[in-house]
Design a protein around this motif. Structure first.
Motif, short mmCIF file in Angstrom:
data_model
loop_
_atom_site.label_atom_id
_atom_site.label_comp_id
_atom_site.label_asym_id
_atom_site.label_seq_id
_atom_site.Cartn_x
_atom_site.Cartn_y
_atom_site.Cartn_z
N ASP A 255 0.81 -1.22 0.00
CA ASP A 255 0.00 0.00 0.00
C ASP A 255 0.85 1.27 0.00
OD1 ASP A 255 -2.49 -1.19 0.04
OD2 ASP A 255 -2.41 -1.53 2.21
N ASP A 256 2.02 1.21 0.63
CA ASP A 256 2.86 2.40 0.75
C ASP A 256 3.87 2.54 -0.39
OD1 ASP A 256 1.66 3.17 3.20
OD2 ASP A 256 2.81 1.58 4.19
N GLY A 257 3.80 1.63 -1.37
CA GLY A 257 4.70 1.73 -2.52
C GLY A 257 6.02 1.01 -2.35
N PHE A 258 6.12 0.17 -1.31
CA PHE A 258 7.37 -0.58 -1.14
C PHE A 258 7.24 -1.96 -1.78
CE2 PHE A 258 7.66 2.72 2.04
CZ PHE A 258 8.97 3.17 1.85
N ILE A 259 8.35 -2.43 -2.33
CA ILE A 259 8.34 -3.68 -3.09
C ILE A 259 8.35 -4.87 -2.14
CG2 ILE A 259 9.68 -5.08 -4.73
CD1 ILE A 259 10.43 -2.39 -6.06
N THR A 260 7.44 -5.80 -2.40
CA THR A 260 7.32 -6.98 -1.55
C THR A 260 7.90 -8.23 -2.21
OG1 THR A 260 5.13 -7.38 -2.50
CG2 THR A 260 5.21 -6.14 -0.43
N ARG A 261 8.06 -8.18 -3.54
CA ARG A 261 8.51 -9.36 -4.28
C ARG A 261 9.15 -8.90 -5.57
NH1 ARG A 261 6.62 -12.15 -8.65
NH2 ARG A 261 4.99 -10.60 -8.98
N GLY A 262 10.28 -9.48 -5.91
CA GLY A 262 10.92 -9.14 -7.18
C GLY A 262 11.24 -10.41 -7.95
N ASP A 263 11.03 -10.38 -9.25
CA ASP A 263 11.32 -11.56 -10.07
C ASP A 263 11.81 -11.10 -11.43
OD1 ASP A 263 11.23 -14.39 -10.73
OD2 ASP A 263 9.58 -13.87 -12.06
N VAL A 264 12.93 -11.66 -11.86
CA VAL A 264 13.49 -11.31 -13.18
C VAL A 264 13.87 -12.61 -13.88
CG1 VAL A 264 15.39 -10.17 -14.39
CG2 VAL A 264 14.39 -9.07 -12.37
N ILE A 265 13.43 -12.78 -15.13
CA ILE A 265 13.91 -13.91 -15.94
C ILE A 265 14.55 -13.32 -17.19
CG2 ILE A 265 13.35 -16.06 -17.12
CD1 ILE A 265 11.00 -16.45 -15.34
N THR A 266 15.84 -13.54 -17.32
CA THR A 266 16.58 -12.92 -18.42
C THR A 266 16.68 -13.86 -19.61
OG1 THR A 266 18.68 -13.77 -17.61
CG2 THR A 266 17.98 -11.60 -16.79
N PRO A 267 16.98 -13.31 -20.79
CA PRO A 267 17.14 -14.15 -21.98
C PRO A 267 18.18 -15.26 -21.78
CG PRO A 267 17.04 -11.84 -22.62
CD PRO A 267 17.07 -11.87 -21.11
N THR A 268 19.34 -14.92 -21.25
CA THR A 268 20.38 -15.94 -21.12
C THR A 268 19.96 -17.03 -20.14
OG1 THR A 268 22.10 -14.39 -21.73
CG2 THR A 268 22.81 -16.36 -20.58
#
Lengths: 247, 420
Positions: free
Chosen positions: B361-374
């Motif tokens: 709600d306050d704009g803070f990130i709770t989860r991050g996920d990145v899948i790159t091409p390599t």
């Protein structure tokens, strides 16, 4: 004989080396001034045993990096740290806000142990003496060339001590803080000619905290303009250590 | 032949070793060990403010930072429900294509070409083939300058933010870039001709090819996930259901599968899936390349990248024409900070790039996920090496190593991206 130069990379995104390759107009001229003996990104040669200048990008994150740095220091007459990862630990050192066990568990799952040889991210000069620093995320190529020419001439380190804020005034940019937007220019090391604010974006502090910075006073300024004083330390954490941002 | 390891494979981005085991004269195992130490970006964004996600995650890769920045911005916008203007979309496409010109030119000329002319690096070429090096630098430089023009900086763009751009290029400069883009078109065509003249091994990959695809444009900025063989299309918001990640012992990069199959992303899958969306010049270039579509030969990635250069020059000149005529604004649109989950995908030069975040709600990130091409390509690269190595096992050791390295470099891997 032209000075023999090696380019070494530790933990980084290679962005500063990319900046080196992006000096299209100057690259071949610069290469004429030196013997670029080893550059893994661009060539399949091997790291030589003798050289004069080592340009090092990236933060230290493994015991292998520590050994490599000690070896490089024993061979190079001059060591140049390029980029904020190398100079302050940079974004790799943001991992230090939690333990490595927590980081591994979040990314790889609970069962994965901290890799052997893995250490807390740190700047290069926590391990060896550095003769010249070129901060920035990424480095500015003109600043790098000025630094390299100073190194090749045997001149001393030349990092600005002052804050970016003054350059921003010279550029006649509108102040972000005055409209209540968090900007780190008032404590960040100068030398970028206020690149980001001149393009409409507040300073994110990518050159690290300036030696002349007064954090206590900066917190007061934040409060005066309606920015949460605690957000100064929080925002500075992206490029600086927890100890530095609360000084 | 005995067991061998190629440490820190040169002319790729980041650190990776090739390990080959030989038993009774037969290659018993071969794989890419991604020795790049763990980097924790998905964990480091947690607890940070939403607008710091693009700033931090663009530092996953200095070679394709505009692509990470734009993809991260799109994912945050998806989580917050931000809709950007057509003008912003066109400028973002230019930023993405600036990175294409820079990356494809670097990969083709600095990383790949030395293999075909028997040199350790591009530097000796400056003496023997100054015209070729000048052409490479010209395309690469224009790509960088396009990123500078639109993003304020080619490595880690400044002006691209959530909702739009903090500054816009001067229309006169945009106009000048239209001319410069049209001016490199012949250089891009020469690049196709040069790489068409190089002989590559006849080898087909078994992996499923994936790329974004759209009916509106050659899909680099938006589209659905499309599979070449299986023929399905899925929205980007489903990417976690489509792509499964697993941890492997020999790599700090996770491997990925789709329906139990290794996958391949990048210029070749893009071209195989989206050749119908090529510009007129791009179609001509494809004919010059002599590729029969679909091609399953990973060594054709070079030609596919070269065709994309030709297409990009014409396409970007067209985008600039529209920007000059359309009016409107790219200034960041207002939005409300609220809790949400979002995913974003673009085609980075090396293939489809996904970012996903949760925001409180306050704009803070709770989860991050990145899948790159390599990360998506690594399992298939291992599979290709296993299939390719036996076909060249009779070659002298140095030639064997060079061919395997060439296969690795054909994937244009970015180990920094893979271990993010």
């Amino acid at each position: 004989m032209a000075p023999r130069v090696v380019v070494v990379s530790l933990a980084s995104d290679f962005g500063c080396q990319v900046q080196l390759t992006n000096m299209e107009d100057d690259l071949l001229d610069v290469l004429g001034l030196m013997d670029l003996t080893y550059w893994q990104l661009a060539s399949s040669g091997h790291m030589p045993d003798a050289y004069d200048v080592a340009i090092i990008e990236g933060a230290v994150t493994t015991t292998e990096h520590v050994e490599l740095l000690k070896d490089v220091r024993s061979k190079a007459a001059a060591v140049v740290a390029i980029g904020t990862c190398a100079v302050t630990g940079g974004i790799p050192a943001l991992a230090n806000t939690a333990g490595l066990e927590t980081r591994y568990a979040t990314v790889y799952g609970g069962g994965v142990a901290v890799a052997p040889g893995r250490i807390a991210p740190a700047p290069i000069d926590s391990i060896i003496d550095v003769d010249y620093h070129v901060p920035g995320c990424p480095i500015d190529t003109a600043e790098f060339l000025r630094g390299l020419s100073r190194v090749l001439q045997g001149l001393s380190d030349h990092m600005p001590d002052q804050m970016m804020c003054a350059s921003c005034k010279v550029s006649e940019n509108a102040c972000f803080l005055e409209v209540g937007t968090v900007c780190l220019g008032l404590v960040t090391r100068a030398g970028c000619k206020a690149k980001c604010p001149s393009l409409g974006r507040p300073c994110t502090g990518c050159r690290g905290i300036a030696p002349d910075a007064n954090l206590a006073s900066a917190r007061e300024v934040f409060a005066r303009y309606g920015c949460d004083p605690a957000s100064l330390a929080s925002s500075l954490l992206v490029y600086n250590t927890a100890a530095e941002v609360t000084a | 032949m005995a067991d061998l390891t190629v440490e820190h494979v040169a002319r790729i981005e980041g650190h990776g070793n090739i390990s080959v085991s030989v038993e009774n004269g037969v290659v018993s195992s071969i794989r890419m060990d991604v020795v790049e130490p763990a980097r924790f970006f998905e964990s480091m964004v947690v607890g940070r403010r939403f607008d710091e996600a693009p700033l931090i995650t663009s530092r996953i890769c200095g070679i394709c930072s505009p692509n990470h920045a734009v993809t991260s911005i799109k994912a945050i916008e998806s989580a917050l429900g931000v809709e950007v203007s057509e003008r912003t979309k066109l400028l973002r496409k230019l930023l993405v294509y600036g990175s294409y010109l820079q990356n494809h030119a670097t990969h083709l000329y600095v990383f790949a070409a030395p293999d075909f002319v028997g040199l350790p690096s591009v530097f000796p070429l400056a003496a023997t083939h100054p015209d070729i090096v000048a052409r490479a630098l010209k395309i690469k430089k224009l790509g960088n300058e396009l990123c500078n023009l639109v993003g304020g900086r080619s490595v880690h763009p400044v002006t691209a933010v959530i909702g739009g751009f903090t500054a816009e290029p001067d229309p006169r400069k945009l106009e000048a870039f239209r001319e410069m883009l049209l001016d490199i078109a012949p250089d891009a065509v020469s690049t196709v001709e040069l790489f068409a003249s190089f002989e590559v091994p006849a080898f087909d990959t078994a992996g499923e090819m994936l790329a974004l695809s759209s009916t509106d444009d050659y899909a680099i900025y938006e589209g659905e996930i499309a599979a070449l063989d299986a023929g399905w299309r899925r929205p980007v918001s489903d990417y976690r259901e489509v792509i499964t990640e697993s941890i492997v012992g020999h790599s700090n990069a996770k491997h990925t599968m789709v329906a139990g199959m290794p996958i391949i992303v990048g210029a070749l899958p893009r071209l195989n899936i989206n050749a119908g969306s090529l510009s007129a010049a791009g179609r001509d270039a494809l004919a010059k390349a002599g590729l029969t579509m679909p091609s399953r030969n990973p060594f054709h990635t070079h030609l596919a990248q070269a065709v994309e250069l030709v297409d990009a020059a014409e396409r970007c000149a067209g985008y600039i024409g529209r920007l000059l005529e359309m009016g409107g604004s790219s200034a960041p649109v207002p939005f409300k900070i609220q809790a949400g989950e979002g995913a974003g995908a673009t085609e980075a030069p090396r293939g489809t790039l996904y970012h996903g975040y949760g925001i409180d709600d306050d704009g803070f990130i709770t989860r991050g996920d990145v899948i790159t091409p390599t990360a998506q390509n690594l399992a298939n690269l291992d599979a290709d090496m296993r299939a390719f190595a036996p076909t060249i096992a009779d070659r002298p050791r140095d030639e064997f190593i060079l061919l395997i390295e060439q296969l690795v470099r054909a994937y244009d891997p970015c180990m920094s991206c893979a271990v993010h």
